[in-house]
Write a protein that holds these residues in place. Structure first.
Motif, mmCIF file in Angstrom:
data_model
loop_
_atom_site.group_PDB
_atom_site.id
_atom_site.type_symbol
_atom_site.label_atom_id
_atom_site.label_comp_id
_atom_site.label_asym_id
_atom_site.label_seq_id
_atom_site.Cartn_x
_atom_site.Cartn_y
_atom_site.Cartn_z
ATOM 1 N N TYR A 1 0.852 -1.181 0.000
ATOM 2 C CA TYR A 1 0.000 0.000 0.000
ATOM 3 C C TYR A 1 0.892 1.237 0.000
ATOM 4 O O TYR A 1 2.108 1.140 0.213
ATOM 5 N N LEU A 2 0.296 2.387 -0.242
ATOM 6 C CA LEU A 2 1.051 3.636 -0.293
ATOM 7 C C LEU A 2 0.779 4.485 0.937
ATOM 8 O O LEU A 2 -0.336 4.508 1.457
ATOM 9 N N VAL A 3 1.810 5.186 1.360
ATOM 10 C CA VAL A 3 1.754 6.095 2.502
ATOM 11 C C VAL A 3 2.232 7.455 2.002
ATOM 12 O O VAL A 3 3.328 7.560 1.451
ATOM 13 N N VAL A 4 1.405 8.479 2.167
ATOM 14 C CA VAL A 4 1.775 9.836 1.762
ATOM 15 C C VAL A 4 1.726 10.714 3.003
ATOM 16 O O VAL A 4 0.719 10.734 3.718
ATOM 17 N N VAL A 5 2.821 11.434 3.255
ATOM 18 C CA VAL A 5 2.943 12.251 4.463
ATOM 19 C C VAL A 5 3.545 13.612 4.129
ATOM 20 O O VAL A 5 4.109 13.811 3.050
ATOM 21 N N ALA A 6 3.421 14.520 5.088
ATOM 22 C CA ALA A 6 4.088 15.822 5.039
ATOM 23 C C ALA A 6 4.409 16.205 6.485
ATOM 24 O O ALA A 6 3.746 15.742 7.420
ATOM 25 N N PRO A 7 5.424 17.035 6.674
ATOM 26 C CA PRO A 7 5.827 17.407 8.034
ATOM 27 C C PRO A 7 4.740 18.129 8.820
ATOM 28 O O PRO A 7 3.852 18.764 8.244
ATOM 29 N N LYS A 8 4.867 18.071 10.142
ATOM 30 C CA LYS A 8 3.985 18.802 11.055
ATOM 31 C C LYS A 8 4.078 20.298 10.764
ATOM 32 O O LYS A 8 5.055 20.770 10.203
ATOM 33 N N GLY A 9 3.057 21.022 11.211
ATOM 34 C CA GLY A 9 3.041 22.470 11.033
ATOM 35 C C GLY A 9 2.120 22.855 9.895
ATOM 36 O O GLY A 9 1.373 22.023 9.383
ATOM 37 N N PRO A 10 2.170 24.117 9.474
ATOM 38 C CA PRO A 10 1.334 24.537 8.355
ATOM 39 C C PRO A 10 1.636 23.657 7.136
ATOM 40 O O PRO A 10 2.795 23.343 6.871
ATOM 41 N N PHE A 11 0.595 23.262 6.412
ATOM 42 C CA PHE A 11 0.798 22.354 5.288
ATOM 43 C C PHE A 11 1.675 22.988 4.224
ATOM 44 O O PHE A 11 1.437 24.120 3.799
#
Length: 165
Positions: free
Chosen positions: A92-102
């Motif tokens: 499966y795929l996992v998409v993330v971004a760092p904490k804080g404002p997008f």
């Protein structure tokens, strides 16, 4: 439209976003049950009980999205972590971004094998489960409470990406 390259899911690459849950050689191991079981110990930091909430175990059943997958929405949970462990033994795929404002430029995509789970740290931006091959079940450990613990962000057209698998 920008393409986001999918990279292999590794403990080191995913560390800024959470924990990889897997029975790897790097994990702390204990032999238990009279030598019949190996315990891969303390694989994720589960943080779900803020403000009097309780830990819950659920099963999420996810259907694959049509290819190419376009990322149009991200979410995070300000009060808790959220762990996903595949039950269907499918990638499966996992998409993330760092904490804080997008920040769309901070997005990363990972290909998880069917024997790797993930635990998103509280505040980590992530996409919902992205099953690939077929409808897939995930055991989910997260926060159960009556308050709101999910913040969604709908990406502007200029922020949207397709996944390059």
């Amino acid at each position: 439209m920008r393409k986001l390259k999918v990279e292999p899911l590794t403990r080191e690459a995913f560390a800024p976003f959470g924990d990889v849950i897997e029975a790897s050689d790097d994990a702390e191991k204990h032999t238990i049950n009279y030598g019949n079981t190996t315990r891969f110990h303390d694989l994720a930091t589960i943080n779900v009980t803020a403000d009097g909430a309780k830990a819950g175990i659920s099963i999420f059943r996810s259907a694959p999205l049509p290819m190419p997958i376009m990322i149009e929405v991200m979410e995070y949970h300000p009060k808790s972590s959220q762990a996903f462990v595949p039950l269907s033994a499918r990638s499966y795929l996992v998409v993330v971004a760092p904490k804080g404002p997008f920040e769309a430029r901070g997005m990363r995509a990972f290909l998880a094998s069917g024997d790797q789970g993930v635990n998103y740290h509280a505040g980590t931006w992530h996409h919902f489960s992205l099953a690939l091959e077929d409808i897939s079940d995930f055991l989910v450990i997260d926060r159960i409470a009556d308050d709101d613990n999910c913040v969604e962000y709908h990406l502007k057209a200029s922020e949207q990406v397709t996944l390059e698998i």
